[in-house]
Design a protein around this motif. Structure first.
Motif, short mmCIF file in Angstrom:
data_model
loop_
_atom_site.label_atom_id
_atom_site.label_comp_id
_atom_site.label_asym_id
_atom_site.label_seq_id
_atom_site.Cartn_x
_atom_site.Cartn_y
_atom_site.Cartn_z
N GLN A 93 0.81 -1.22 0.00
CA GLN A 93 0.00 0.00 0.00
C GLN A 93 0.85 1.27 0.00
N VAL A 95 3.13 4.20 -0.90
CA VAL A 95 3.56 4.90 -2.11
C VAL A 95 4.86 5.66 -1.85
N SER A 115 -1.58 4.12 -0.94
CA SER A 115 -2.33 4.13 -2.20
C SER A 115 -3.83 4.17 -1.96
#
Length: 169
Positions: A93, A95, A115
């Motif tokens: 997840q 970023v 994300s």
């Protein structure tokens, strides 16, 4: 080693002196407001009620901090979680990791940009918070442990993105 338990790569443990000082300050703040609100109430009833509510909030926050900082944060190959097992963020997840001076992050910590915003807004006072797509880790934690953990997360995220985008043969 148990195959069900993933290996812990790094931990972030609350600093005991900071934990004690933080809890004492919040407890003292709350206690003083309640004490003044009861023994020397202001003329305005709304102001007295405000002092009692804010004082009670300070006492409740000191207890929430005491409970939250009894835990630690653990990093595995797949997730960042607390020692109770609550997942703060999965590696897939994440970023970006931001630990810059001007980042909106907890002291002695770092910020993760995710994300998606699944997981809801959460807060463990003094340890971590999650608001939308951002997770802040730190507060009364060790700066060196947080730095090492954020660097390992950066490497794990880079590896994950490389593996995900690598051309297959």
């Amino acid at each position: 080693m148990n195959d069900d338990m993933p290996e812990i790569l790094a931990t972030i443990t609350p600093s005991t002196p900071r934990r004690v000082v933080g809890i004492i300050i919040l407890c003292t703040f709350g206690s003083l407001l309640v004490y003044v609100g009861v023994t020397r109430p202001p003329e305005d009833l709304l102001l007295q009620l405000f002092m009692l509510v804010v004082g009670g909030g300070g006492l409740a926050l000191s207890e929430a901090m005491r409970r939250a900082t009894a835990n630690r944060i653990e990093l595995t190959e797949t997730e960042l979680r607390d020692s109770r097992g609550e997942v703060l963020a999965r590696i897939d997840q994440i970023v970006a990791v931001d630990r810059g001076t001007f980042a909106i992050k907890p002291s002695n910590g770092f910020l993760l940009r995710l994300s998606d915003s699944g997981g809801g807004n959460r807060w463990a006072p003094g340890l971590w918070w999650r608001l939308g797509r951002r997770v802040g880790v730190g507060g009364i934690t060790s700066a060196s442990e947080a730095k090492v953990t954020s660097e390992i997360i950066t490497a794990l995220v880079a590896r994950h993105h490389f593996e995900k985008n690598a051309p297959s043969e």
